[in-house]
Design a protein around this motif. Sequence first.
Motif, PDB file in Angstrom:
ATOM      1  N   GLU A  16       4.226 -75.804 -31.497  1.00 36.93           N
ATOM      2  CA  GLU A  16       5.229 -74.533 -30.919  1.00 36.93           C
ATOM      3  C   GLU A  16       5.249 -73.766 -29.256  1.00 36.93           C
ATOM      4  OE1 GLU A  16       8.998 -74.408 -33.138  1.00 36.93           O
ATOM      5  OE2 GLU A  16       7.101 -73.639 -34.623  1.00 36.93           O
ATOM      6  N   ALA A  17       3.993 -72.788 -29.611  1.00 31.17           N
ATOM      7  CA  ALA A  17       3.710 -71.543 -29.177  1.00 31.17           C
ATOM      8  C   ALA A  17       2.790 -71.732 -28.168  1.00 31.17           C
ATOM      9  CB  ALA A  17       2.897 -70.485 -29.912  1.00 31.17           C
ATOM     10  N   LEU A  18       1.895 -73.270 -28.028  1.00 30.67           N
ATOM     11  CA  LEU A  18       0.989 -73.857 -27.452  1.00 30.67           C
ATOM     12  C   LEU A  18       2.079 -74.389 -26.070  1.00 30.67           C
ATOM     13  CD1 LEU A  18      -2.093 -75.052 -28.790  1.00 30.67           C
ATOM     14  CD2 LEU A  18      -1.144 -72.940 -27.160  1.00 30.67           C
ATOM     15  N   ALA A  19       2.995 -75.148 -26.487  1.00 31.57           N
ATOM     16  CA  ALA A  19       4.134 -75.726 -25.854  1.00 31.57           C
ATOM     17  C   ALA A  19       4.646 -74.601 -25.004  1.00 31.57           C
ATOM     18  CB  ALA A  19       5.249 -76.239 -26.620  1.00 31.57           C
ATOM     19  N   LEU A  20       5.440 -73.278 -25.462  1.00 29.67           N
ATOM     20  CA  LEU A  20       5.917 -72.140 -24.921  1.00 29.67           C
ATOM     21  C   LEU A  20       4.350 -72.098 -24.029  1.00 29.67           C
ATOM     22  CD1 LEU A  20       7.779 -70.984 -27.575  1.00 29.67           C
ATOM     23  CD2 LEU A  20       8.585 -71.825 -25.428  1.00 29.67           C
ATOM     24  N   THR A  21       4.287 -72.144 -23.769  1.00 34.39           N
ATOM     25  CA  THR A  21       2.504 -71.108 -23.313  1.00 34.39           C
ATOM     26  C   THR A  21       2.527 -71.993 -21.590  1.00 34.39           C
ATOM     27  OG1 THR A  21       1.655 -69.892 -25.375  1.00 34.39           O
ATOM     28  CG2 THR A  21       0.054 -70.121 -23.125  1.00 34.39           C
ATOM     29  N   THR A  22       2.277 -73.177 -22.087  1.00 36.08           N
ATOM     30  CA  THR A  22       1.836 -74.358 -21.189  1.00 36.08           C
ATOM     31  C   THR A  22       3.177 -73.803 -19.990  1.00 36.08           C
ATOM     32  OG1 THR A  22       0.697 -75.564 -22.770  1.00 36.08           O
ATOM     33  CG2 THR A  22       1.795 -76.798 -20.877  1.00 36.08           C
ATOM     34  N   ALA A  23       4.581 -74.317 -20.971  1.00 40.68           N
ATOM     35  CA  ALA A  23       5.413 -74.320 -19.997  1.00 40.68           C
ATOM     36  C   ALA A  23       6.112 -72.472 -19.055  1.00 40.68           C
ATOM     37  CB  ALA A  23       6.974 -74.646 -20.558  1.00 40.68           C
ATOM     38  N   LEU A  24       5.858 -71.607 -19.691  1.00 40.90           N
ATOM     39  CA  LEU A  24       5.619 -70.595 -19.296  1.00 40.90           C
ATOM     40  C   LEU A  24       4.390 -69.894 -18.251  1.00 40.90           C
ATOM     41  CD1 LEU A  24       7.768 -69.000 -21.508  1.00 40.90           C
ATOM     42  CD2 LEU A  24       9.078 -70.249 -19.344  1.00 40.90           C
ATOM     43  N   ARG A  25       2.803 -70.275 -18.176  1.00 40.40           N
ATOM     44  CA  ARG A  25       1.983 -69.057 -18.260  1.00 40.40           C
ATOM     45  C   ARG A  25       2.275 -69.091 -16.507  1.00 40.40           C
ATOM     46  NH1 ARG A  25      -2.021 -74.902 -20.304  1.00 40.40           N
ATOM     47  NH2 ARG A  25      -1.268 -75.850 -18.322  1.00 40.40           N
ATOM     48  N   ASP A  26       2.454 -70.380 -15.818  1.00 32.89           N
ATOM     49  CA  ASP A  26       3.279 -69.451 -14.595  1.00 32.89           C
ATOM     50  C   ASP A  26       3.787 -68.485 -14.107  1.00 32.89           C
ATOM     51  OD1 ASP A  26       0.557 -71.376 -14.514  1.00 32.89           O
ATOM     52  OD2 ASP A  26       1.564 -73.030 -13.880  1.00 32.89           O
ATOM     53  N   HIS A  27       4.235 -68.776 -15.163  1.00 32.37           N
ATOM     54  CA  HIS A  27       6.083 -67.656 -14.338  1.00 32.37           C
ATOM     55  C   HIS A  27       6.330 -66.099 -14.931  1.00 32.37           C
ATOM     56  CE1 HIS A  27       7.768 -71.840 -12.967  1.00 32.37           C
ATOM     57  NE2 HIS A  27       7.586 -72.195 -14.351  1.00 32.37           N
ATOM     58  N   VAL A  28       5.076 -66.383 -15.785  1.00 30.33           N
ATOM     59  CA  VAL A  28       4.978 -64.966 -16.866  1.00 30.33           C
ATOM     60  C   VAL A  28       4.042 -64.420 -16.565  1.00 30.33           C
ATOM     61  CG1 VAL A  28       6.720 -65.320 -18.162  1.00 30.33           C
ATOM     62  CG2 VAL A  28       4.913 -65.665 -19.087  1.00 30.33           C
ATOM     63  N   GLY A  29       3.409 -63.222 -17.167  1.00 33.39           N
ATOM     64  CA  GLY A  29       2.701 -62.297 -17.016  1.00 33.39           C
ATOM     65  C   GLY A  29       1.865 -62.896 -18.217  1.00 33.39           C
ATOM     66  N   ALA A  30       2.296 -62.988 -19.918  1.00 27.62           N
ATOM     67  CA  ALA A  30       1.182 -62.554 -20.859  1.00 27.62           C
ATOM     68  C   ALA A  30       2.627 -63.242 -21.817  1.00 27.62           C
ATOM     69  CB  ALA A  30       1.064 -61.255 -20.913  1.00 27.62           C
ATOM     70  N   PHE A  31       1.756 -63.394 -23.261  1.00 28.45           N
ATOM     71  CA  PHE A  31       2.950 -63.895 -24.491  1.00 28.45           C
ATOM     72  C   PHE A  31       1.972 -62.585 -25.516  1.00 28.45           C
ATOM     73  CE2 PHE A  31       1.748 -67.366 -21.556  1.00 28.45           C
ATOM     74  CZ  PHE A  31       2.915 -68.076 -21.215  1.00 28.45           C
ATOM     75  N   LYS A  32       3.541 -62.787 -26.510  1.00 28.62           N
ATOM     76  CA  LYS A  32       2.912 -61.408 -27.882  1.00 28.62           C
ATOM     77  C   LYS A  32       3.376 -62.467 -28.758  1.00 28.62           C
ATOM     78  CE  LYS A  32       7.628 -59.760 -29.885  1.00 28.62           C
ATOM     79  NZ  LYS A  32       6.594 -60.066 -31.005  1.00 28.62           N
ATOM     80  N   VAL A  33       2.035 -62.343 -29.494  1.00 28.85           N
ATOM     81  CA  VAL A  33       1.961 -62.828 -31.071  1.00 28.85           C
ATOM     82  C   VAL A  33       2.217 -61.858 -32.090  1.00 28.85           C
ATOM     83  CG1 VAL A  33       0.528 -63.803 -32.727  1.00 28.85           C
ATOM     84  CG2 VAL A  33       0.318 -64.613 -30.375  1.00 28.85           C
ATOM     85  N   GLY A  34       3.304 -62.326 -32.657  1.00 22.96           N
ATOM     86  CA  GLY A  34       3.645 -60.394 -33.908  1.00 22.96           C
ATOM     87  C   GLY A  34       3.837 -61.840 -34.897  1.00 22.96           C
ATOM     88  N   LEU A  35       4.587 -60.744 -36.137  1.00 26.86           N
ATOM     89  CA  LEU A  35       3.326 -61.273 -37.389  1.00 26.86           C
ATOM     90  C   LEU A  35       3.905 -62.664 -37.984  1.00 26.86           C
ATOM     91  CD1 LEU A  35       4.945 -57.562 -38.840  1.00 26.86           C
ATOM     92  CD2 LEU A  35       2.882 -58.744 -38.893  1.00 26.86           C
ATOM     93  N   GLN A  36       5.281 -63.283 -37.181  1.00 31.60           N
ATOM     94  CA  GLN A  36       5.902 -64.591 -37.962  1.00 31.60           C
ATOM     95  C   GLN A  36       4.718 -65.918 -37.672  1.00 31.60           C
ATOM     96  OE1 GLN A  36       9.271 -65.679 -36.189  1.00 31.60           O
ATOM     97  NE2 GLN A  36       9.177 -67.924 -36.747  1.00 31.60           N
ATOM     98  N   LEU A  37       3.826 -65.697 -36.012  1.00 27.86           N
ATOM     99  CA  LEU A  37       3.127 -66.575 -35.614  1.00 27.86           C
ATOM    100  C   LEU A  37       2.030 -66.268 -35.799  1.00 27.86           C
ATOM    101  CD1 LEU A  37       2.500 -69.202 -34.164  1.00 27.86           C
ATOM    102  CD2 LEU A  37       2.085 -67.904 -31.576  1.00 27.86           C
TER     103      LEU A  37
END
Length: 235
Positions: A16-37
Amino acid sequence: MREKIIVALDVDTQQEALALTTALRDHVGAFKVGLQLYNNTGPGIVKTIADAGGKVFLDLKFHDIPNTAARAAEAVVGLGAFMFNVHASGGKKMMADTAAAAKKRAEKLGIPAPLLIGVTVLTSMSEEELQDELGVTRSLPEHVGALARQCQQAGLDGVVASAREIPWIRKACGEDFVIVTPGIRPAWAAGDDQSRIVTPKDALKQGADYLVVGRPLTKAEDPAEAAKRLLAEIE
């Protein structure tokens, strides 16, 4: 403007994390990895996301005795996150020891030290809860401002706080102190379980450096389109 957007990857699996990273990496600056993931997938998720083209803000909110927090920070530096955090309520010594340990470890590895920021008051908390349940006698903005000043004195680079408290933080810490604001909800999104929410445009107007956005993007039918809509709202 997209560099200011950090997407909260509050999901259970690497897939799930990689799918979101792939979909959003060209539109945002970074990704937050929190306790859940992090707890579901382990520390390797930080490098996995980085290898997929995403900068990582590691949101584990260390809060322990100074020695334990400092040793945890040393471990984090080697993972490759560009930013991580501690709870400001852990005290000035905990924060100072953690900051020193992170910088020393980065120097040893020959890499830039990650930004270290302090969590002031969770954006899910109201002023009434802060006072009635935790016994804080100061107003919420005053309390956040005081914690921010302690973070700065301890050598941290910035804080996590609601955009509503940014004027107090700027007054206490100046313009160069990094402010990361969660509880961001576009005008078209639901508030969910956040109490002190603001729109992204208002947060930037107040002076936020980074905006953490989760469910309005990650739960959208088309996350990339939601990100474009978010950026359009800001601009």
